[in-house]
Structures are given as structure tokens and as C-alpha cells.
Enzyme design. Structure first.
Site, PDB file in Angstrom:
ATOM      1  N   GLY A  26       7.915  59.856   1.805  1.00  0.00           N
ATOM      2  CA  GLY A  26       8.870  60.442   1.225  1.00  0.00           C
ATOM      3  C   GLY A  26      10.370  60.036   1.829  1.00  0.00           C
ATOM      4  O   GLY A  26      11.360  59.667   1.051  1.00  0.00           O
ATOM      5  N   TYR A 174      -9.530  67.917  -1.519  1.00  0.00           N
ATOM      6  CA  TYR A 174      -8.349  66.837  -1.576  1.00  0.00           C
ATOM      7  C   TYR A 174      -8.660  65.866  -2.631  1.00  0.00           C
ATOM      8  O   TYR A 174      -7.598  65.668  -3.462  1.00  0.00           O
ATOM      9  CB  TYR A 174      -8.545  66.288  -0.167  1.00  0.00           C
ATOM     10  CG  TYR A 174      -7.439  64.987  -0.469  1.00  0.00           C
ATOM     11  CD1 TYR A 174      -6.121  65.386  -0.106  1.00  0.00           C
ATOM     12  CD2 TYR A 174      -7.757  63.726  -0.129  1.00  0.00           C
ATOM     13  CE1 TYR A 174      -5.048  64.478  -0.200  1.00  0.00           C
ATOM     14  CE2 TYR A 174      -6.757  62.693  -0.034  1.00  0.00           C
ATOM     15  CZ  TYR A 174      -5.340  63.084  -0.097  1.00  0.00           C
ATOM     16  OH  TYR A 174      -4.572  62.033  -0.163  1.00  0.00           O
TER      17      TYR A 174
END
Length: 296
Positions: A26, A174
């Protein structure tokens, strides 16, 4: 084709909201967009870390236009508050990059009682997107980019036990959350058909970041030779967000060995991710669980 950050078009005047932008993939995504002139909003859980990341970006690119917004994706109240602040600050949003996530964590729940991986990786981003989408619909060329993972291939939607109440397996949870990212993207694109906003997905391949901290050390060691750095890992997301040739519903990832590394290209996702019935069912369940509907 070798696509790099140098191929990012000028982003001057564009507003980009990026979740989990204070570290790892990010942060690299935010840095690259700010370097090309975008006004970048770092939507982060920890404000101090977000401010430190903004300062680092400003040092690298003096004059970079970077803001910080507190956002905890494990809390619907925080998501609503963050969305309200962003809406108050910006009439239009060009890019929403759903990047933040957790990976193979021990069993835990969000503040609203959702299984942590499904709640953070999917439901949190579903909610944020729904609350910001009207600001994107009025912005020509806007994009929702959601970051999935190669782990989606092992994912199955357990609609009878989405919160892993009857047994928790961190790998299975996940995989389900990352499959949900793609089901969400494809269904959102269907709903956006004919609009000036598109939905795209990306995955970073094998990228060394804090996300893998919950993996067993032996697994981390085995994959380390195949990993690429976070600057390379961010390229699929950056291409999905900025390449004018990208179209709605595409999925981008590394083009090298087993999609683990390499320059970004359009890749294929699993057959399960294209199950329209599962896309529609997940959408309905997500709306019910979060209480958030979309303007499309």
C-alpha cells in the site's frame, strides 16, 4: 510488454484513497501515485504510522499532496466514520484501492463479530466501497481496485459457515476471503456496466511484506527465493489503477514464473471466482451483514 511505474500516466488532479497505505504494498502504491501528481489519502488504522508514511512520501517527492485518514476495517463504525470524513472532503474520488488485509491469522473476530480475515479483507472493503461509490460514479474514469491473492485458488465459499464457527483453519479462511475479493469485483463490474466507473482486481504474486508475518517460518523460508520486493509487488495494482488499456472486470498479476514475480499483465482467476450464483449470493450476504447497500 514490460510495464513499470514509469508508465503511470500523469495523475495530477486525481484523488486516490488507498487502504493500508502506511506500509508494504500500500505504501509503494501510494508513493508511486503521489509521485505522478495524485492527491493520495492514506486510509490507515494507526494515525501516527500514517503520518510517518506521509512524511516519507513527501521527502521522496517534495510537494507531494498526501493526506491521512483513520480507518479500522475491523469496525463498521470506523468505516462509516472514515467514509463520512472522506465524503465531506472530496466531491469526487478517482481511485479507491482496497489494498489492506490480513493473512492467515490465528482465530479472531472483528469488532462486529465477523471472522477476522473474511471481515477485514472482504466485508470491510465491501462496506467502504458501498459508502464511497456515489463519489466515484460522478467521476469519469474512476476505478475500484481490489487486491486479491494467489491464495484465492485454494478458496471456497462456505456459505453455511462464513465465520468459521464450526472449525477454524487459517489457510482455508484466508483463501475464502481472497476468493471473496474476486467474486465482489466481478459482481460489482456487472452492476457498473454502462457506467463511467470500473471495477478491477490485482494480486502482487509472491511479495515480501508484513502481510506474511503469520506464516510459519519454514514456509516463509521456502518461498523467499521466489519473492520480489514490494515495489515490484505493487505494480499489478498500479497498472490496474492507471493503465488506460485496462478494462472493467480484468485481473492483473505478475507475468513471470507461476505468477510469483515479474512485470504485471492480465491473468486468469479460478473458475470458482467466475461463479455468478456465488457472486450474487455473496453480495446479498454482505449487504445483510454490513447493513450497507450500493447505489448500483
Amino acid at each position: 510488454m514490460t510495464w513499470t511505474a514509469a508508465d503511470i500516466p500523469d495523475q495530477t488532479g486525481r484523488v486516490a484513497v488507498i487502504t493500508g497505505a502506511n506500509t508494504g504494498l500500500g505504501y509503494e502504491t501510494a508513493t508511486a501515485l503521489a509521485g505522478r501528481g495524485a492527491h493520495v489519502v492514506l486510509a490507515v488504522r494507526n494515525l501516527d504510522k500514517g503520518k510517518a508514511a506521509a512524511d516519507l512520501i513527501a521527502r521522496r517527492y517534495p510537494g507531494a499532496d498526501v493526506g491521512v485518514q483513520e480507518l479500522d476495517l475491523t469496525s463498521l463504525a470506523s468505516i462509516r466514520g472514515a467514509a463520512a470524513s472522506i465524503r465531506a472532503a472530496y466531491d469526487g474520488i478517482d481511485l479507491l484501492i482496497n489494498n489492506a488485509g490480513v493473512m492467515m491469522t490465528p482465530k479472531a473476530t472483528t469488532k462486529d463479530g465477523f471472522e477476522l480475515q473474511f471481515g477485514t479483507n472482504h466485508l470491510g472493503h465491501y462496506a467502504l466501497t458501498g459508502l464511497l461509490l456515489d463519489r466515484m460514479l460522478i467521476t469519469p474514469g474512476s476505478r475500484v481496485v481490489t487486491v486479491s491473492s494467489m491464495g484465492h485458488r485454494a478458496g471456497r465459499m462456505r456459505f453455511d459457515d462464513l465465520q468459521s464457527d464450526t472449525g477454524y483453519n487459517r489457510v482455508r479462511a484466508y483463501g475464502q476471503s481472497k476468493l471473496a475479493n474476486l467474486l465482489f469485483t466481478y459482481q460489482l463490474q456487472r452492476r457498473l456496466a454502462g457506467r463511467r466507473t470500473i471495477a478491477v482486481a490485482a494480486h502482487p504474486g509472491g511479495s515480501s511484506s508484513e502481510l506474511s508475518r503469520h506464516l510459519p517460518r519454514v514456509v516463509q523460508a521456502a518461498f523467499r527465493p521466489l519473492e520480489q520486493d514490494t515495489e515490484m509487488g505493487a505494480l499489478p495494482t498500479l497498472r490496474a489503477a492507471t493503465d488506460p488499456t485496462v478494462t472493467g472486470g480484468q485481473y492483473l498479476g505478475p507475468g513471470g514464473f507461476a505468477e510469483m514475480r515479474g512485470y504485471p499483465r492480465v491473468v486468469e482467476s479460478s473458475g470458482r471466482s467466475h461463479d455468478i450464483a456465488d457472486q450474487q449470493r455473496l453480495w446479498a450476504v454482505s449487504a445483510e451483514l454490513t447493513g450497507i447497500s450500493f447505489p448500483v
